[in-house]
Design a protein around this motif. Sequence first.
Motif, PDB file in Angstrom:
ATOM      1  N   ARG A 243     -13.206 -32.570 -16.015  1.00 20.68           N
ATOM      2  CA  ARG A 243     -14.536 -32.988 -15.617  1.00 20.68           C
ATOM      3  C   ARG A 243     -15.492 -32.958 -16.777  1.00 20.68           C
ATOM      4  O   ARG A 243     -16.339 -33.830 -16.925  1.00 20.68           O
ATOM      5  CB  ARG A 243     -15.048 -32.085 -14.485  1.00 20.68           C
ATOM      6  CG  ARG A 243     -14.704 -32.608 -13.113  1.00 20.68           C
ATOM      7  CD  ARG A 243     -15.415 -31.837 -12.032  1.00 20.68           C
ATOM      8  NE  ARG A 243     -15.973 -30.627 -12.544  1.00 20.68           N
ATOM      9  CZ  ARG A 243     -17.235 -30.484 -12.894  1.00 20.68           C
ATOM     10  NH1 ARG A 243     -18.064 -31.478 -12.735  1.00 20.68           N
ATOM     11  NH2 ARG A 243     -17.661 -29.345 -13.369  1.00 20.68           N
TER      12      ARG A 243
ATOM     13  N   THR B 209     -20.215 -34.467  -6.939  1.00 21.81           N
ATOM     14  CA  THR B 209     -18.883 -34.478  -7.531  1.00 21.81           C
ATOM     15  C   THR B 209     -17.915 -35.046  -6.516  1.00 21.81           C
ATOM     16  O   THR B 209     -18.293 -35.331  -5.382  1.00 21.81           O
ATOM     17  CB  THR B 209     -18.396 -33.058  -7.877  1.00 21.81           C
ATOM     18  OG1 THR B 209     -18.181 -32.357  -6.646  1.00 21.81           O
ATOM     19  CG2 THR B 209     -19.428 -32.320  -8.703  1.00 21.81           C
TER      20      THR B 209
ATOM     21  N   SER C 211     -13.435 -28.574  -9.247  1.00 21.42           N
ATOM     22  CA  SER C 211     -13.926 -29.958  -9.213  1.00 21.42           C
ATOM     23  C   SER C 211     -15.316 -30.054  -8.618  1.00 21.42           C
ATOM     24  O   SER C 211     -15.991 -31.061  -8.774  1.00 21.42           O
ATOM     25  CB  SER C 211     -12.947 -30.868  -8.460  1.00 21.42           C
ATOM     26  OG  SER C 211     -12.630 -30.297  -7.226  1.00 21.42           O
TER      27      SER C 211
END
Lengths: 345, 245, 269
Positions: free
Chosen positions: A341, C22, C67
């Motif tokens: 990420r 996200t 994440s």
Amino acid sequence: MHMSDALLSPAVGATFWAGSLAVIAFSAKKLKENLDEKMIPLMGVLGAFIFAAQMINFTIPGTGSSGHLGGGMILAVILGPHAGFIVISSVLTIQSLFFADGGILALGSNIWNLGIYPCYIAYPLIYRTIVKESSSSKRIVIASIASVVLGLQFGAISVVLQTLLSGKSELPFSTFAYMMLPIHLAIGLLEGFITAGVINYIRVAKPEILESVSSSKPFSPDISIKKIILFFLLIAVITGGLMSWFASTYPDGLEWSIEKISGSSALHEDDKGVAQSLKKLQEKTAILPDYNFKSDDHSSGPESPEQWPNVSPGTSVSGVLGAIMVICLIFVLGIGIKALRKKKN
Amino acid sequence: MSHHIVELKDVYFKYPDGTETLKGISFKITHGESVGVVGANGAGKSTLLLQINGYLMPSSGSVVIGDLKLDRRSRKEIRKKVGVVFQNPDDQLFMPTVFDDVAFGPLNLGLTCEKVRERVEEALKTVGCIELKDKPPHHLSSGQKSAVAIASIIAMQPDILVMDEPASSLDPKSRRYLINILKNFRHTKIIASHDLDLILDVCERCMVIREGTIAADGPADKILSDRDLLETNNLELPLSLQKIL
Amino acid sequence: MPTFDKEYFNLGYLDALSYKDTFVHRLDPGIKVIATFLFVLTVVSFPKYELSGLLPFFFFPVLFVSSGDIPAKFILKKILLVSPFALFVGIFNPFLDRDIMYSFYGINISAGWISFLSIFIKYVLTISAALLLIATTSFPGVCYGLQKLGLPEIFVSQLLFLYRYIFVLAEETMKIVRARDMRSFGRTGKGLKTFINLISVLFIRTVEKSERIYRAMLSRGFDGKIRSAKKYSISGVDIIFILTTLALLYLFRKYDIAWQLGNLAKKII
């Protein structure tokens, strides 16, 4: 007083979820029939009030430690049982999500324990019986304390039963109950006193609040009484089932408890008949045969990949090795995702 | 065109506990006028404003908005024409996101989702808060909250905008911003405020309320430079005039 | 017992996290609610003494934390802070269940400790599931999910109001509490009577506030029904997510992965 997921079994958790959902649907329906639109913002904001009130602590007189308010009863008194129940359920929902208080599965049980008893048992049966339109403030104090205490005692017993039926804890019924009940008696006295204090304050300072809110309160006595009777029957059945397990698997324990409670051993020769019939009852009603607590047969789940006891060192090593590997794998995965990420950004 | 007129005739109002707050109020406001309402605390300003959108109903006398006389049945229609922005934005932003709050009014008007979306975006653009669309209200500053509260009203496209102390919690910059928005609002404006400079800036006409009656009603610059009149009503000259007069 | 200010800021922090953007934040809220519930159900279905079989389940919280850009320290701190209350009952197990369960090169581990550890692991997994659900799905999203799953409208509406006004009320309460504390000079002020007065005042203010809110609602045409213009739709990604989740949950539950891996490793070594 909140149940936690880790101590629940899926069966118990799901059962109480089903029960709570049914009551939520019921209260919502009742509210809709008689809804004063003003109720919606009022309910939400009062829920926020309970939250805020719970965050304020105070020193308990005499002990020096701090305590705080629960809120179920005051909501029932001000909003009526249906709206009060809905608000308490919402407060508990937010607590379970934001404050890790209880868990998602346990939420069903918590709503049951902390909502049903104050709103649908203690409030109609006790508070409403004692307090009428123009009751004195003393009466309100008595009614509040009595109903809060009763509500909390029911709740405490529920917690004990739910834990026992789930089978994850080793605590025997009597010990657990002996711990929970006195503590909640003390909490109940305090909270009842506070509840009465607030109600009496409002009566004096701004009585129109109680009037305006009570005029939008729907409460039909007939249906509630039927529901209450049904509920007591249910409690009796559950208790009966539990007692029979207790009796057949732990006869000493039951005797001990009865001795402690009544001061004499109740299970004498002539009572063998009772023990016998209890055993028969248990065999017939053994819905959850696997969930014994502390019996010799330790396969306490429907699916155990390995047989217990497992004292061979070989399999233990596999277990530990595998555990380490899995943890490392997951850790690496986590770091990997994070790195990915960061790269994207 | 009668449909934008606000006319009160001899309105009396008594609260349920007996306090008589309005004692014979009469005035007429025509389309496009901008009127300031000033007076001491407790004079009856807020009560008066609440008559105009029918939240409170007069004990006697009549309130006419456009073609409609205010009564229980016409209240709903009247609320479509009269938009009220209250003092505390937290009391008016009660939905989970800014978008939901501004959409609340248009949705209640029965518009389609598409139309609602258009209205919301237009209103938010007018107050300069379009980028806050998906934020929850508690993430906003007080100036932003005030702006969104106004947007939630203008999204309904009311003919008459009523405001109760719109600038009380704003910092100077936000206040200036608000004044500019108000100056660009073409329809009728009725603004109650202690901020006399704002009234001077935004309103052409001014009414002074005193103990439930209208003590004075005239051009804003004349009323607000009358030192004696103001001081009798617990007010002062607007700051911008204090050095001059 | 965390202080008022701390609890309030915790709430705000978690809430702020939920508005990030996200992959996991963008998943459909209803799907996430279902997935979390099934996750908890599966974890809790393990028997009393299970340890290694539970470990692969950490995959899910780790996935969400990494994440979803959630600070792991924050979650861990929260979990550990609340744990004493939750584990209060479990701590009795080691004392009540003394049978030896594992014998490990001379060290005997009693069954009670194993069951306690099992409870602890289950606790960490289930509580992190709840926290991560809310950290990656805004609360209105969760409410929307609940409504889609069939919860009554009136329950969901007032849940949203509650959430909205916690922040407002908390700030007002803080002001009152600070006023009390500033005039308390120590213990004497925090008595029961002051508390009752405090919350009574707060209560009255709350009811008055709800009346103002209702007034604002009426002024914008409120007629009893709260409408929404939002459209959430389920995308392909959501479907893949829930199917994968179901598959993994089933796999992890049926097969003790950790043990299998360990066996494999042993054979290789």
